[in-house]
Structure formats: structure tokens, C-alpha cells
Design a protein around this motif. Structure first.
Motif, PDB file in Angstrom:
ATOM      1  N   VAL A 153      -5.796   1.960  -0.375  1.00 30.86           N
ATOM      2  CA  VAL A 153      -4.973   1.645  -0.574  1.00 30.86           C
ATOM      3  C   VAL A 153      -3.932   3.180  -1.133  1.00 30.86           C
ATOM      4  N   PRO A 154      -2.791   3.088  -1.390  1.00 35.66           N
ATOM      5  CA  PRO A 154      -2.252   4.152  -1.981  1.00 35.66           C
ATOM      6  C   PRO A 154      -2.313   5.382  -3.186  1.00 35.66           C
ATOM      7  N   ASP A 155      -3.048   4.330  -4.217  1.00 34.75           N
ATOM      8  CA  ASP A 155      -3.456   4.762  -5.156  1.00 34.75           C
ATOM      9  C   ASP A 155      -4.281   4.347  -6.169  1.00 34.75           C
ATOM     10  N   ARG A 156      -4.650   5.303  -7.031  1.00 36.76           N
ATOM     11  CA  ARG A 156      -5.090   4.593  -8.361  1.00 36.76           C
ATOM     12  C   ARG A 156      -4.735   3.618  -8.396  1.00 36.76           C
ATOM     13  N   ASP A 157      -4.020   3.680  -8.925  1.00 33.48           N
ATOM     14  CA  ASP A 157      -4.173   2.077  -9.669  1.00 33.48           C
ATOM     15  C   ASP A 157      -4.115   0.792  -9.153  1.00 33.48           C
ATOM     16  N   ALA A 158      -3.348   0.865  -7.524  1.00 31.41           N
ATOM     17  CA  ALA A 158      -3.836  -0.141  -6.696  1.00 31.41           C
ATOM     18  C   ALA A 158      -4.598  -0.550  -6.869  1.00 31.41           C
ATOM     19  N   ALA A 159      -6.182   0.621  -6.696  1.00 30.49           N
ATOM     20  CA  ALA A 159      -7.387   0.350  -6.394  1.00 30.49           C
ATOM     21  C   ALA A 159      -7.736  -0.419  -7.650  1.00 30.49           C
ATOM     22  N   PHE A 160      -7.485  -0.020  -8.459  1.00 32.50           N
ATOM     23  CA  PHE A 160      -8.530  -0.945 -10.330  1.00 32.50           C
ATOM     24  C   PHE A 160      -7.117  -1.944  -9.481  1.00 32.50           C
ATOM     25  N   ALA A 161      -6.477  -2.910  -9.665  1.00 31.99           N
ATOM     26  CA  ALA A 161      -5.047  -4.025  -9.485  1.00 31.99           C
ATOM     27  C   ALA A 161      -5.878  -5.216  -8.649  1.00 31.99           C
ATOM     28  N   HIS A 162      -6.878  -4.662  -7.857  1.00 30.81           N
ATOM     29  CA  HIS A 162      -7.608  -5.538  -7.456  1.00 30.81           C
ATOM     30  C   HIS A 162      -9.846  -5.117  -7.195  1.00 30.81           C
ATOM     31  N   LEU A 163      -9.214  -4.351  -5.747  1.00 34.91           N
ATOM     32  CA  LEU A 163     -10.508  -4.180  -5.508  1.00 34.91           C
ATOM     33  C   LEU A 163     -12.105  -3.706  -6.520  1.00 34.91           C
ATOM     34  N   LEU A 164     -11.296  -2.678  -7.159  1.00 31.52           N
ATOM     35  CA  LEU A 164     -11.873  -1.385  -8.482  1.00 31.52           C
ATOM     36  C   LEU A 164     -11.721  -3.037 -10.043  1.00 31.52           C
ATOM     37  N   ALA A 165     -11.177  -3.916  -9.878  1.00 28.10           N
ATOM     38  CA  ALA A 165     -10.720  -4.737 -10.585  1.00 28.10           C
ATOM     39  C   ALA A 165     -12.466  -4.899 -11.630  1.00 28.10           C
ATOM     40  N   SER A 166     -12.101  -5.084 -13.178  1.00 25.45           N
ATOM     41  CA  SER A 166     -13.310  -5.344 -14.283  1.00 25.45           C
ATOM     42  C   SER A 166     -13.638  -6.653 -13.948  1.00 25.45           C
ATOM     43  N   GLY A 167     -13.253  -7.642 -13.315  1.00 24.41           N
ATOM     44  CA  GLY A 167     -13.390  -8.644 -13.316  1.00 24.41           C
ATOM     45  C   GLY A 167     -13.404  -9.450 -11.406  1.00 24.41           C
ATOM     46  N   GLY A 168     -13.418  -8.285 -11.428  1.00 23.31           N
ATOM     47  CA  GLY A 168     -13.746  -8.269  -9.604  1.00 23.31           C
ATOM     48  C   GLY A 168     -14.277  -8.872  -9.160  1.00 23.31           C
TER      49      GLY A 168
END
Ligand code: AMP
Ligand code: FE
Ligand code: FE
Ligand code: ZN
Length: 288
Positions: A153-168
Motif C-alpha cells: 500500500v502507498p501509506d498508512r491511510d491506505a492500509a487502514f482503508a481495507h487491510l487493517l480496517a476494524s471490521g475487516g
């Protein structure tokens, strides 16, 4: 307003260093606070006081006042709640034991998240350790940094958007105390509990009004109202709740170095509010 020769006192009560998920060492953070013209900065790493000593030495060196604190992970009815503890006795077991338990759980939980991710993307536990370095409270931002280093991923935000999302699908929770118990533990340790970003609804679920009543009953001192993740209507709601319950109102940046867009000093706390926090707290403010 203060006299023109003195200028307004600039107080930022919420920042993170590399002891948790910030990107600067405690000394670098305190120096950066001085460089942007803050008079007072609070170091509030997630679930640790590990950065306190280094930050205190730097504060004396560079001439900025330091409020030592911790952002305590908690939960209310399954919703993640963050509580800022200011000026607690770091040795008192009521809070220190809870923080140690949360840190231990954070480590195991991060390993489990990496195991899940590793089925689908190139990522090893060593990648995360390389990013976490001296962090004693390991978190999803370190996994995000490892994913960035791997080019996933390009940055932390992008990681949290899907791969690290709380409901993911890859998510695992860590241990956290119930929020009223955390407030009580902070008070028992001589700290001053302030509800961090309680209405940041873009980042996840938020708690209903009655939780503020519960926490006030348990000893809550204040509410962080002025925070970039709060919309104007949410600020109005929080101000009304603080007024109704007689709680202090704070404003802060929640600075994480380059880990988030938040800039040091982008929101500030009134000097009279800090005076009251100091009056209620146990550990002294470090002054130059
Ligand atoms: P954890 O405490 O390990 O569950 O991770 C949550 C932490 O990740 C929060 O304290 C935030 O500082 C950080 N975080 C959450 N969302 C983002 C985001 N979109 N970009 C960067 N950091 C984030
Ligand atoms: Fe954080
Ligand atoms: Fe937080
Ligand atoms: Zn924070």
C-alpha cells in the motif's frame, strides 16, 4: 487575551512518539513542539509511559513545558474508547497493571493479524518488528508501515482503508478494560481522565450520550472537543454534554509525526483548563 508582550499560551495536550505509533523519538517530538512555538506539550503515547523520561530531559533542554500522560485503550459495549490520562503516578499498579496487560495483548494480537495477512500479501512478523523498533506498544500503524515498506500500500491511510480496517477480515482485537474501569484506574493512580476524540465517527463507531454520564459518574474530568476528526455538529454536541456534566473541554492535535496529517498545535487547550488538570493531577509538569 494576554498582554501583547507575552502572547497567548499555546498548549497541545495530545501527541504520540515512537514509544507507540508516532514517527519521532520523544526528544524529537518535544523539540518539534518548541520549533512550532508551543509553550506546553503533552506526550500521550498509547498504553505506555515509556517515553516520559526522554521527553522530560528534552523538555528541560529545549525550554518547553511537558505534561506527561498516556492514551489508554478502553472499550464501551464493544466500541473502542480512548481515554487520555494526565499526570498519573506511573508506578501506581491500578493503571500500570492494566497498561502492561494491554501491551502484552497488543503484541500477540499484532502477530495474529500478521498471520492472517500473510496468507494473502507478502508480509512477515520480522517486517513489523523492523518498523516498530523501540515501540513498546505495538499497533496496527506498525503493520501499516510494514505493508508500505513492502510496497503493498502507498501509506498508512491506505492500509487502514481495507487491510487493517476494524471490521475487516484480517482484524483481531486486543485486550482493553471497560471504559468506566479505566477511568477509575486513572483516578486511583492520581491521573486526570479526559475522553479522547469521542465523536470521531469517520474512523469507527462512537458511543451514545449515556456513556458520558457513566464515565462522569466514574470520575471523568474532561472531554477532548477540539480535534480534527470532529465535525462542527459533533463539536456542538460535545460542548453541550460537557456543559451539562460539568466537564473540562480540551483541544489537541493528536500528532503522530509523519504517520498522520495532523499538525502539532493545530488545536489548542485554554490555560485555565490546564491549570485545573494540574491541580487534579499527581505528577508535576516538567518546566524549563
Ligand atoms: P490499534 O491501536 O493498534 O488498534 O491501532 C489504532 C491506531 O491507528 C490509532 O491510535 C490511530 O492512531 C491509528 N490510525 C487509525 N486509523 C488511521 C489511519 N487511517 N491512518 C493512520 N493511522 C491511523
Ligand atoms: Fe495512534
Ligand atoms: Fe486515539
Ligand atoms: Zn492519539
Amino acid at each position: 487575551m494576554r498582554g501583547a508582550s507575552v502572547g497567548p499560551v499555546r498548549i497541545d495536550l495530545h501527541t504520540h512518539s515512537r514509544a507507540s505509533d508516532g514517527t519521532q523519538t520523544p526528544a524529537e517530538l518535544v523539540t518539534a513542539a518548541r520549533d512550532v512555538g508551543l509553550d506546553v506539550v503533552a506526550l500521550t503515547d498509547h498504553d505506555t509511559t515509556d517515553g516520559w523520561d526522554e521527553a522530560a530531559a528534552a523538555a528541560r533542554d529545549v525550554g518547553v513545558a511537558l505534561v506527561r500522560g498516556t492514551e489508554v485503550s478502553a472499550r464501551s459495549r464493544g466500541v473502542s474508547v480512548h481515554l487520555l490520562s494526565y499526570l498519573q503516578d506511573p508506578e501506581h499498579p491500578a493503571l500500570a497493571d492494566e497498561l502492561a496487560r494491554a501491551r502484552d495483548s497488543r503484541l500477540h494480537r499484532a502477530q495474529r493479524i500478521v498471520e492472517r495477512l500473510a496468507r494473502d500479501v507478502p508480509l512477515t512478523w520480522q517486517d513489523v518488528l523492523d518498523q516498530a523498533r523501540d515501540a513498546v506498544a505495538v499497533g496496527r500503524p506498525h503493520i501499516a508501515d510494514a505493508l508500505v515498506a513492502r510496497g503493498v500500500v502507498p501509506d498508512r491511510d491506505a492500509a487502514f482503508a481495507h487491510l487493517l480496517a476494524s471490521g475487516g477480515p484480517y482484524h483481531v482485537d486486543h485486550y482493553a478494560p471497560e471504559a468506566p474501569d479505566a477511568v477509575a484506574a486513572i483516578r486511583a493512580s492520581g491521573g486526570v481522565p479526559v475522553f479522547a476524540h469521542p465523536a470521531a465517527d469517520a474512523r469507527g463507531r462512537i458511543v451514545p450520550d449515556r456513556v458520558f454520564d457513566e464515565l462522569a459518574e466514574a470520575g471523568l474530568a474532561g472531554v477532548e472537543v477540539f480535534h480534527r476528526d470532529h465535525s462542527p455538529p459533533q463539536r456542538e454536541r460535545l460542548l453541550a454534554i460537557a456543559e451539562r456534566l460539568g466537564l473540562l473541554v480540551t483541544g489537541s492535535s493528536d500528532y503522530h509525526g509523519t504517520g498522520k496529517v495532523n499538525r502539532l498545535g493545530e488545536n489548542l487547550t485554554e490555560p485555565q483548563v490546564l491549570d485545573e488538570i494540574v491541580r487534579q493531577g499527581t505528577t508535576e509538569v516538567v518546566t524549563a
